[in-house]
Every structure is written in C-alpha cells, then in structure tokens.
Design a protein around this motif. Structure first.
Motif, PDB file in Angstrom:
ATOM      1  N   TYR A 282      12.087 -39.697 -91.632  1.00 34.96           N
ATOM      2  CA  TYR A 282      11.716 -38.547 -90.805  1.00 34.96           C
ATOM      3  C   TYR A 282      12.046 -38.816 -89.338  1.00 34.96           C
ATOM      4  CZ  TYR A 282       8.911 -37.131 -94.853  1.00 34.96           C
ATOM      5  OH  TYR A 282       8.497 -36.791 -96.117  1.00 34.96           O
ATOM      6  N   ASP A 283      12.382 -37.751 -88.612  1.00 37.17           N
ATOM      7  CA  ASP A 283      12.525 -37.868 -87.169  1.00 37.17           C
ATOM      8  C   ASP A 283      11.153 -37.947 -86.523  1.00 37.17           C
ATOM      9  OD1 ASP A 283      15.356 -37.788 -86.998  1.00 37.17           O
ATOM     10  OD2 ASP A 283      15.334 -35.609 -87.250  1.00 37.17           O
ATOM     11  N   ALA A 284      11.118 -38.375 -85.281  1.00 37.15           N
ATOM     12  CA  ALA A 284       9.847 -38.519 -84.561  1.00 37.15           C
ATOM     13  C   ALA A 284       9.270 -37.151 -84.220  1.00 37.15           C
ATOM     14  CB  ALA A 284      10.058 -39.326 -83.288  1.00 37.15           C
ATOM     15  N   ASP A 285       7.946 -37.067 -84.255  1.00 31.03           N
ATOM     16  CA  ASP A 285       7.261 -35.855 -83.791  1.00 31.03           C
ATOM     17  C   ASP A 285       7.250 -35.807 -82.270  1.00 31.03           C
ATOM     18  OD1 ASP A 285       6.298 -34.941 -86.421  1.00 31.03           O
ATOM     19  OD2 ASP A 285       5.035 -36.737 -86.330  1.00 31.03           O
ATOM     20  N   PHE A 286       7.144 -37.004 -81.679  1.00 26.03           N
ATOM     21  CA  PHE A 286       7.040 -37.057 -80.215  1.00 26.03           C
ATOM     22  C   PHE A 286       7.730 -38.322 -79.722  1.00 26.03           C
ATOM     23  CE2 PHE A 286       5.431 -36.794 -75.977  1.00 26.03           C
ATOM     24  CZ  PHE A 286       5.093 -35.456 -75.810  1.00 26.03           C
ATOM     25  N   ALA A 287       8.281 -38.240 -78.498  1.00 23.85           N
ATOM     26  CA  ALA A 287       8.982 -39.383 -77.914  1.00 23.85           C
ATOM     27  C   ALA A 287       8.552 -39.586 -76.470  1.00 23.85           C
ATOM     28  CB  ALA A 287      10.498 -39.170 -77.987  1.00 23.85           C
ATOM     29  N   PHE A 288       8.475 -40.855 -76.070  1.00 22.07           N
ATOM     30  CA  PHE A 288       8.235 -41.219 -74.681  1.00 22.07           C
ATOM     31  C   PHE A 288       9.462 -41.991 -74.189  1.00 22.07           C
ATOM     32  CE2 PHE A 288       4.014 -40.482 -76.259  1.00 22.07           C
ATOM     33  CZ  PHE A 288       3.312 -39.957 -75.178  1.00 22.07           C
ATOM     34  N   GLN A 289      10.088 -41.502 -73.125  1.00 17.22           N
ATOM     35  CA  GLN A 289      11.272 -42.140 -72.559  1.00 17.22           C
ATOM     36  C   GLN A 289      10.817 -42.934 -71.341  1.00 17.22           C
ATOM     37  OE1 GLN A 289      14.237 -43.817 -71.493  1.00 17.22           O
ATOM     38  NE2 GLN A 289      13.967 -42.292 -69.875  1.00 17.22           N
ATOM     39  N   CYS A 290      10.834 -44.266 -71.474  1.00 19.70           N
ATOM     40  CA  CYS A 290      10.222 -45.149 -70.469  1.00 19.70           C
ATOM     41  C   CYS A 290      11.221 -46.016 -69.740  1.00 19.70           C
ATOM     42  CB  CYS A 290       9.164 -46.029 -71.129  1.00 19.70           C
ATOM     43  SG  CYS A 290       7.850 -45.124 -71.982  1.00 19.70           S
ATOM     44  N   THR A 291      12.495 -45.678 -69.764  1.00 23.26           N
ATOM     45  CA  THR A 291      13.496 -46.444 -69.027  1.00 23.26           C
ATOM     46  C   THR A 291      14.001 -45.593 -67.865  1.00 23.26           C
ATOM     47  OG1 THR A 291      15.587 -45.699 -70.008  1.00 23.26           O
ATOM     48  CG2 THR A 291      14.244 -47.238 -71.298  1.00 23.26           C
ATOM     49  N   GLY A 292      14.684 -46.249 -66.930  1.00 27.37           N
ATOM     50  CA  GLY A 292      15.322 -45.527 -65.837  1.00 27.37           C
ATOM     51  C   GLY A 292      16.795 -45.310 -66.087  1.00 27.37           C
ATOM     52  N   SER A 293      17.191 -45.290 -67.354  1.00 24.05           N
ATOM     53  CA  SER A 293      18.602 -45.169 -67.719  1.00 24.05           C
ATOM     54  C   SER A 293      18.955 -43.733 -68.106  1.00 24.05           C
ATOM     55  CB  SER A 293      18.921 -46.097 -68.900  1.00 24.05           C
ATOM     56  OG  SER A 293      20.153 -45.756 -69.496  1.00 24.05           O
ATOM     57  N   PRO A 294      19.913 -43.092 -67.421  1.00 22.57           N
ATOM     58  CA  PRO A 294      20.358 -41.750 -67.814  1.00 22.57           C
ATOM     59  C   PRO A 294      20.899 -41.710 -69.241  1.00 22.57           C
ATOM     60  CG  PRO A 294      21.099 -42.251 -65.597  1.00 22.57           C
ATOM     61  CD  PRO A 294      20.559 -43.534 -66.171  1.00 22.57           C
ATOM     62  N   ILE A 295      21.550 -42.793 -69.678  1.00 18.71           N
ATOM     63  CA  ILE A 295      22.072 -42.839 -71.047  1.00 18.71           C
ATOM     64  C   ILE A 295      20.916 -42.804 -72.043  1.00 18.71           C
ATOM     65  CG2 ILE A 295      23.324 -44.256 -72.735  1.00 18.71           C
ATOM     66  CD1 ILE A 295      25.039 -45.282 -70.427  1.00 18.71           C
ATOM     67  N   ALA A 296      19.864 -43.551 -71.746  1.00 22.51           N
ATOM     68  CA  ALA A 296      18.701 -43.552 -72.632  1.00 22.51           C
ATOM     69  C   ALA A 296      18.072 -42.172 -72.694  1.00 22.51           C
ATOM     70  CB  ALA A 296      17.680 -44.578 -72.146  1.00 22.51           C
ATOM     71  N   HIS A 297      18.018 -41.483 -71.570  1.00 28.45           N
ATOM     72  CA  HIS A 297      17.469 -40.127 -71.583  1.00 28.45           C
ATOM     73  C   HIS A 297      18.316 -39.205 -72.462  1.00 28.45           C
ATOM     74  CE1 HIS A 297      15.552 -36.426 -70.139  1.00 28.45           C
ATOM     75  NE2 HIS A 297      16.780 -35.925 -70.166  1.00 28.45           N
ATOM     76  N   ALA A 298      19.631 -39.319 -72.336  1.00 24.42           N
ATOM     77  CA  ALA A 298      20.510 -38.465 -73.138  1.00 24.42           C
ATOM     78  C   ALA A 298      20.355 -38.754 -74.624  1.00 24.42           C
ATOM     79  CB  ALA A 298      21.959 -38.671 -72.701  1.00 24.42           C
ATOM     80  N   ASN A 299      20.092 -40.010 -74.963  1.00 24.36           N
ATOM     81  CA  ASN A 299      19.991 -40.389 -76.373  1.00 24.36           C
ATOM     82  C   ASN A 299      18.694 -39.936 -77.034  1.00 24.36           C
ATOM     83  OD1 ASN A 299      22.463 -41.639 -76.342  1.00 24.36           O
ATOM     84  ND2 ASN A 299      21.650 -43.712 -76.135  1.00 24.36           N
ATOM     85  N   ILE A 300      17.610 -39.879 -76.282  1.00 23.69           N
ATOM     86  CA  ILE A 300      16.310 -39.774 -76.925  1.00 23.69           C
ATOM     87  C   ILE A 300      16.092 -38.448 -77.650  1.00 23.69           C
ATOM     88  CG2 ILE A 300      14.960 -38.812 -75.003  1.00 23.69           C
ATOM     89  CD1 ILE A 300      12.841 -41.068 -75.811  1.00 23.69           C
ATOM     90  N   TYR A 301      16.807 -37.398 -77.237  1.00 25.93           N
ATOM     91  CA  TYR A 301      16.669 -36.113 -77.937  1.00 25.93           C
ATOM     92  C   TYR A 301      17.069 -36.228 -79.403  1.00 25.93           C
ATOM     93  CZ  TYR A 301      16.281 -34.083 -73.272  1.00 25.93           C
ATOM     94  OH  TYR A 301      15.874 -33.777 -71.994  1.00 25.93           O
ATOM     95  N   LYS A 302      17.973 -37.170 -79.676  1.00 29.52           N
ATOM     96  CA  LYS A 302      18.467 -37.316 -81.052  1.00 29.52           C
ATOM     97  C   LYS A 302      17.411 -37.898 -81.989  1.00 29.52           C
ATOM     98  CE  LYS A 302      22.589 -36.232 -79.429  1.00 29.52           C
ATOM     99  NZ  LYS A 302      22.336 -36.245 -77.985  1.00 29.52           N
ATOM    100  N   PHE A 303      16.346 -38.483 -81.427  1.00 30.11           N
ATOM    101  CA  PHE A 303      15.312 -39.104 -82.259  1.00 30.11           C
ATOM    102  C   PHE A 303      14.211 -38.120 -82.657  1.00 30.11           C
ATOM    103  CE2 PHE A 303      16.038 -43.016 -79.319  1.00 30.11           C
ATOM    104  CZ  PHE A 303      17.279 -43.252 -79.909  1.00 30.11           C
TER     105      PHE A 303
END
Length: 398
Positions: A282-303
């Motif tokens: 299953y995909d996540a119900d909720f996500a917390f993005q805790c890095t200062g990386s723009p790449i990480a921000h772009a990736n987290i929607y996919k989870f």
C-alpha cells in the motif's frame, strides 16, 4: 513538654530553615562572576570567545547560568553564510540553564508557574507589538513573527544567545520553568517543538490517524524526532527513508517499524516500490518531508496514496526550487498539503508533555545528542555539524 516549649522549638526550627535558605540564596548570588564568556561569531566560519561585564538585572529581567545548548541547522547556516546579516552575533537558541538572579517583578513563568532562584528554564520568543502572538493562539502566528534569543543583533548587553556562560532574559520575553526535565531533555525542547507543531499542522488535514501508514523522509534530528512524536501518539506503521544506515538504525530506536535506504534503489520508480512494499503493498496515507532537498520534495508525492496527506517542514531556509507535476502529483491524487515552519508558543508548552511521554514509553531521545562540546570548542562543534558526523551536536557547560 508543655505547649510553650513546643512553640519555642518550632520557632527555632523555622528560623534555622529560613537562615539556611537565605544563606543558600546568598551563595548563589555571590557565585555570579563579574564577567561572562560569550561565543561571538565574528566572521564567517569563526567564533571568538569574548568576555563582557555582567549586565545589570532589571526589575523584569532574569539572569540565567547556561547549562547547555543544541547546535541547530540555522546556527550552521549563519556560521557558514550569514544569511541574516547578523555578524557579529551571539548565536544559540536551543538553550537551557539555571536562574541565578531575578528582577523584583518576576514571579511566574509564561504559563503561570512560579519562578525562583535555582529553577531550570528555557526561552521561546520575545514579544513584539503583535497581538496575534499569545499563549492561547493555536495556529495564527508561528515564532517567525517574533524575535528569538540566539538570533538577535549584538548590542551593549552582548548576552543575547545561549552559546555563552550566561544569558540575560529581558522583560517581555517568554520563559518556562522546566525544572522537572533532565538536562538532555531540556536541550532537545526547541527542536522537538518544531515537530510538535508539524504534527499539529498535519492533524488539521483530518487524514493523520491512529492507524495511518506514515512515511518520514529524512532521518536527521528533525526526521527522527518526527518519528518519536508519531510513536508517542500511538501511530505504529511508520517507514523511515534516508541514505545512511546509521541514521536508519536510529529511526528504529525512535519508533519506526520499517526503513528504506534510497541509495539501494535506482530511481524514483524503484524507490516508490520499496516504500510501498514496506507497507505491505500500500502507498502511505500520510508523509512528512523532513529534508532541505528539492529533489526529496519532488519525490515524496510518489509515496502517497490518492486522497492522502503531506506535511512539508524541511525547508527552514530557501533551499531552491522543486520540480513537480501538478496534475499527477497533486490534482489527480487530490493530496492535501500543509506547510510547517518552527512553532507557536502553545506548541512549546505541549512539547514538555511530549518529552515526558516519550521517556515513559522508553523512546531514548537522549541518544540523539551524539556529541557534546565545551564552549571553548564551539568552532569544532560547528564543523562536526557541517560534516554531518553526528546527529544533534550540543554545547554543554560544566
């Protein structure tokens, strides 16, 4: 023995106790030196340990002997780049210490708790002329609307940050009596308040619940504390994502149930699949993005699943732009997103209860403080922080 004899004995005991208290208070006052050491950031990448005369304590002021202060990413940014243009500046805003002198008007802390010589305290913000910043304001205004010790322009007092032997807490500041918390817990109050605020923001979406599948991206101090806050709420299905095995091992200690090392996966598709598998397909119900990386921000929607939620809290300063696809990442999934930045005054008070709860269920938050340096080694402490050789770096006074 008659009543008059008993009364006389009681008077003698009380007099002895008062004399002892008076002597103790006098000793504490007498132990305050004429000068205080302050770690002053005088140029990029360099602190000088300077001595300044101990300032007068006004009727509304509190003089605090500093016991410890954490090194924040903001301190590191100021040390390396001076983005706020504050040099010369006394940094340190994650501090705590013991009251050694008080003005005559100081009776209680910002929550109404009595204050006395010897009490352990922390500060939160210094009020400006802004009626929206009050103890009872829940989410109208975060600390960005106020001044903070450790990020103040230098003045003729100089004791403006917690990287020092003493700090002068001036009238109009918020101060909390935290004598019921140990020193390590007190040093962690400020970063923990950041995550209390973030989780409170996440809860406003109505998506974060007891049985939610939650992914936390980034296992620095902020991400690890995020996991601990979620765990104290009873959320157990937590997957941590990071690229360092040492930090992922810490994630388990903070309460994560699964971990994913992004370095072991080639590209976002493989990484998303690994996160999904950690939740049993299953995909996540909720996500917390805790890095200062723009790449990480772009990736987290996919989870995140359709209809899921996201709290973005990793960008305490401008870390650059992120590239996302608004259709696939937000609209088609109908993801609810909230941003979080620092905390409100009310979150600070809530943090004290979180720290007690975390200790009560056995979460070893104190392990996050991996390095302790004396004040005169503050330059070394900042370099260790910048090299990411530990988690929470801190300055401790003897």
């Amino acid at each position: 023995m008659d009543n008059s004899q008993i009364e006389q004995i009681v008077k003698q005991v009380i007099a002895g106790m008062q004399g002892s208290t008076a002597s103790s208070s006098a000793a504490k006052s007498a132990s305050v030196p004429d000068k205080a050491r302050v770690a002053m950031l005088t140029s990029l990448g360099h602190f000088d340990i300077k001595e300044y005369p101990m300032p007068n304590v006004g009727d509304d002021d509190i003089l605090v002997r500093v016991e410890g202060c954490g090194v924040c990413g903001t301190d590191a940014h100021e040390y390396k780049r001076d983005p706020f243009g504050l040099i010369p500046v006394a940094l340190g805003h994650e501090g705590t210490g013991e009251i050694v002198k008080m003005g005559k008007n100081v009776k209680v802390d910002s929550a109404g708790k009595p204050l006395n010589i010897g009490d352990k305290v922390v500060t939160c913000m210094i009020f400006k002329d802004n009626p929206d910043i009050t103890m009872y304001d829940l989410n109208k205004q975060n600390v960005g609307g106020a001044d903070v010790y450790g990020l103040l322009p230098d003045d003729d007092i100089h004791l403006n940050g917690w990287f020092a032997d003493y700090i002068l807490v001036r009238g109009g500041s918020t101060v909390f009596n935290v004598s019921d918390l140990d020193l390590d817990s007190r040093v962690l109050i400020e970063p923990c308040a950041v995550l209390i605020h973030a989780v409170e923001r996440a809860k406003t979406t109505g998506i974060l619940r007891f049985n939610s599948r939650v992914v936390v991206q980034g296992c620095g101090p902020i991400g690890l504390i995020c996991i601990a806050v979620l765990r104290t709420m009873g959320i157990e299905n937590i997957t941590a994502v990071d690229g360092e095995e040492k930090r992922l091992n810490f994630a388990y200690e903070m309460g994560a149930s699964k971990t994913v090392n992004f370095k072991n996966h080639n590209g976002i598709e493989e990484l998303s699949k690994a996160v999904k598998e950690s939740f049993g397909g299953y995909d996540a119900d909720f996500a917390f993005q805790c890095t200062g990386s723009p790449i990480a921000h772009a990736n987290i929607y996919k989870f995140i699943r359709n209809g899921g939620g996201l709290c973005e809290l990793g960008f305490f300063i401008n870390g650059g732009d992120a590239t996302i696809n608004p259709h696939f990442d937000i609209c088609a999934k109908e993801i609810t997103t909230v941003g979080s930045w620092v905390y409100t005054l009310r979150d600070y008070a809530t943090t004290f209860d979180f720290l007690k709860r975390a200790k009560g269920i056995g979460i070893p938050l104190e392990k996050l403080i991996t390095h302790k340096f004396p004040l005169d080694e503050i330059n070394e402490a900042l370099e260790v922080n910048l090299k990411m050789e530990g988690l929470k770096i801190a300055i401790y006074n003897k």
